[in-house]
Motif scaffolding. Structure first.
Motif, short mmCIF file in Angstrom:
data_model
loop_
_atom_site.label_atom_id
_atom_site.label_comp_id
_atom_site.label_asym_id
_atom_site.label_seq_id
_atom_site.Cartn_x
_atom_site.Cartn_y
_atom_site.Cartn_z
N MET A 140 0.91 -1.24 -0.06
CA MET A 140 0.00 -0.01 0.06
C MET A 140 0.95 1.22 0.04
O MET A 140 1.73 1.45 0.89
CB MET A 140 -0.88 -0.28 1.17
N PRO A 141 0.71 2.19 -1.09
CA PRO A 141 1.78 3.31 -1.08
C PRO A 141 1.28 4.16 0.04
O PRO A 141 0.15 4.35 0.76
CB PRO A 141 0.98 4.03 -2.38
N ALA A 142 2.24 4.87 0.67
CA ALA A 142 2.37 5.88 1.72
C ALA A 142 1.50 7.20 1.29
O ALA A 142 1.41 7.25 0.15
CB ALA A 142 3.78 6.34 2.02
N GLU A 143 0.97 7.68 2.16
CA GLU A 143 -0.20 8.63 1.92
C GLU A 143 0.81 10.01 1.63
O GLU A 143 1.93 10.07 2.33
CB GLU A 143 -0.75 8.89 3.21
N ARG A 144 0.36 10.66 0.66
CA ARG A 144 1.05 11.80 0.16
C ARG A 144 1.05 13.07 1.02
O ARG A 144 -0.13 13.13 1.53
CB ARG A 144 0.80 12.27 -1.23
N LEU A 145 2.07 13.68 1.09
CA LEU A 145 2.01 15.04 2.09
C LEU A 145 1.15 15.88 1.48
O LEU A 145 0.94 16.14 0.22
CB LEU A 145 3.40 15.59 2.22
N SER A 146 0.19 16.82 2.09
CA SER A 146 -0.46 17.86 1.81
C SER A 146 0.35 19.04 1.79
O SER A 146 1.04 19.38 3.04
CB SER A 146 -1.68 17.95 2.69
N VAL A 147 0.47 19.68 0.86
CA VAL A 147 1.40 21.06 0.60
C VAL A 147 0.44 22.12 0.11
O VAL A 147 -0.12 22.14 -0.78
CB VAL A 147 2.33 20.82 -0.38
N LEU A 151 1.06 20.73 11.06
CA LEU A 151 1.96 21.32 10.15
C LEU A 151 3.48 20.84 10.71
O LEU A 151 3.73 20.96 11.89
CB LEU A 151 2.08 22.69 10.29
N LYS A 152 4.42 20.56 9.94
CA LYS A 152 5.49 19.93 10.32
C LYS A 152 6.73 20.45 9.68
O LYS A 152 7.88 20.29 9.95
CB LYS A 152 5.82 18.21 10.11
N LEU A 153 6.41 21.07 8.47
CA LEU A 153 7.67 21.79 7.71
C LEU A 153 7.12 23.04 6.83
O LEU A 153 6.18 23.02 6.39
CB LEU A 153 8.15 20.93 6.41
N ILE A 199 13.15 19.64 -3.30
CA ILE A 199 14.04 18.41 -2.97
C ILE A 199 13.91 18.72 -1.25
O ILE A 199 14.13 17.59 -0.48
CB ILE A 199 15.35 18.90 -2.98
N ASN A 200 13.78 19.80 -0.74
CA ASN A 200 13.57 19.85 0.70
C ASN A 200 12.34 19.05 1.38
O ASN A 200 12.42 18.39 2.26
CB ASN A 200 13.46 21.31 1.13
N ILE A 201 11.53 19.38 0.52
CA ILE A 201 9.90 18.58 1.05
C ILE A 201 10.16 17.10 0.79
O ILE A 201 9.75 16.05 1.67
CB ILE A 201 8.83 19.07 0.27
N LYS A 202 10.78 16.66 -0.50
CA LYS A 202 10.87 15.33 -0.64
C LYS A 202 11.64 14.36 0.23
O LYS A 202 11.53 13.40 0.90
CB LYS A 202 11.37 14.98 -2.24
N ALA A 229 9.75 14.11 3.54
CA ALA A 229 8.75 13.13 3.36
C ALA A 229 9.62 11.79 3.36
O ALA A 229 8.75 10.82 3.75
CB ALA A 229 8.14 13.15 1.92
N ASP A 230 10.85 11.59 2.87
CA ASP A 230 11.64 10.41 2.86
C ASP A 230 12.00 10.12 4.37
O ASP A 230 12.68 8.93 4.66
CB ASP A 230 12.58 10.14 1.86
N GLY A 231 11.86 10.80 5.38
CA GLY A 231 12.21 10.75 6.75
C GLY A 231 13.49 11.17 7.17
O GLY A 231 14.31 10.97 8.06
N HIS A 232 14.02 12.30 6.26
CA HIS A 232 15.27 12.48 6.54
C HIS A 232 15.35 14.23 6.88
O HIS A 232 14.32 14.89 6.31
CB HIS A 232 16.49 12.22 5.14
N ARG A 233 16.26 14.63 7.11
CA ARG A 233 16.44 16.07 7.46
C ARG A 233 16.67 16.92 5.94
O ARG A 233 17.38 16.46 5.16
CB ARG A 233 17.81 16.41 8.21
#
Length: 328
Positions: A1-8, A72-74, A308-311, A314-318
């Protein structure tokens, strides 16, 4: 099951290629029509988004962050400067902040030189005369400006943009002087043929053109105040493509009107788009609507950095361009 996409949520329209790529990657809400969000609209956007993509016209203070809720996280800022965002409060609330550094260096440096030439060579005055159909033909004493070669350029803020300005000015035959929080490495100073001034007061009293290229921070607010502006030579010119708050705009206006300065070229203003009407009336002042980074290439690259910052987030990195309070 694909991960839920971030709302931007994006607060202003961005280049089409950037928006298209964002829609491919995220659940994106575009701004249509392209108008500045009100404070209430910003607060609502921060409550419904995982990621907010604001720009310099969006003032995100502690009060607004307090209304953000837990979603909101970012805050992936579209632009390098983040003085419009309360980064410390965001961090305290667990919200990361990123920016887009290094993209607008060359474009802003180009605009700095354009303003220097426009003011010293009186280009807007000639343009206005031509557009009004008032030109009566060439005359030996008409439209006399000054030669930039040989003039002393003082650069206030010798970061990436300041150094890019120095390289361009050197090619025009100008003498490079600078004031910065930290002195450049000897080899870079030698490459730029730049003279370092520990005292800003001493530098501004000796140069012919002052270029403002430092960020707006509490320590640089009104760095060019009435006292320092009076230290400059009456024949000197001041150019600002950085942040309007670095100059006391009212003091600058008074100095220009009194003939204490020869001219000014401004792409940024202390109070955003609300410009002192007396400043607009002066013939020796060139005013531009914050065009320093306004190239198709630059604005697209800014968007790519945001993605790039958002992606990465989203991949769990800084995010690679995360901004920390201590960096400001």
């Amino acid at each position: 099951m694909p991960a839920e996409r971030l709302s931007v949520v994006i607060t202003r329209r961005l280049p089409e290629v950037v928006e298209t790529r964002m829609k491919e990657l995220f659940d994106v809400e575009l701004r249509d029509p392209d108008t500045k969000m009100t404070r209430d609209e910003l607060a609502a956007a921060m409550r419904r988004a995982d990621v907010l993509v604001p720009c310099i016209t969006d003032h995100i203070d502690a009060g607004l962050l307090g209304q953000a809720g837990d979603k909101l996280k970012l805050i992936a800022n579209y632009g390098a400067g983040v003085d419009h965002i309360d980064v410390s409060t965001a961090r305290q609330r667990g919200i990361l902040v990123s920016n887009t550094p290094g993209v607008m260096t060359e474009d802003t440096a180009d605009m700095t030189l354009a303003l220097i030439l426009a003011v010293t060579r009186r280009i807007p005055e000639g343009l206005a005369e031509m557009q009004a159909g008032a030109w009566q033909g060439w005359a030996p004493m008409a439209h006399l400006g000054g030669r930039v070669g040989g003039r002393r350029l003082g650069i206030l803020g010798m970061g990436r943009i300041g150094q890019a300005v120095a390289r361009r000015a050197k090619a025009f035959g100008m003498q490079i002087h600078y004031h910065n929080r930290k002195r450049l490495r000897p080899e870079l100073e030698a490459e730029l043929e730049a003279t370092y001034w520990e005292s800003l007061d001493q530098m501004v009293s000796r140069i012919d053109i002052l270029s403002i290229n430092c960020p707006h921070t509490p320590s640089t607010f009104h760095l060019m105040n009435a006292r320092r502006l009076k230290l400059m030579k009456p024949s000197a010119v001041i150019v600002n493509t950085s942040r309007g708050e670095v100059i006391d705009e009212n003091a600058l206006t008074r100095g220009l009107r009194a003939g204490e300065l020869a001219g000014a070229g401004l792409d940024v203003f202390e109070h955003g788009h609300e410009i002192n009407p007396r400043l607009r009336e002066l013939p020796n002042v060139v005013l531009l609507p914050h065009m320093g980074s306004a190239t198709i290439e630059g604005r697209t690259e800014m968007g790519e950095k945001v993605i790039i910052n958002i992606k990465t987030f989203a991949d769990g990195h800084r995010p690679p361009d995360q901004v920390l309070p201590g960096m400001m």
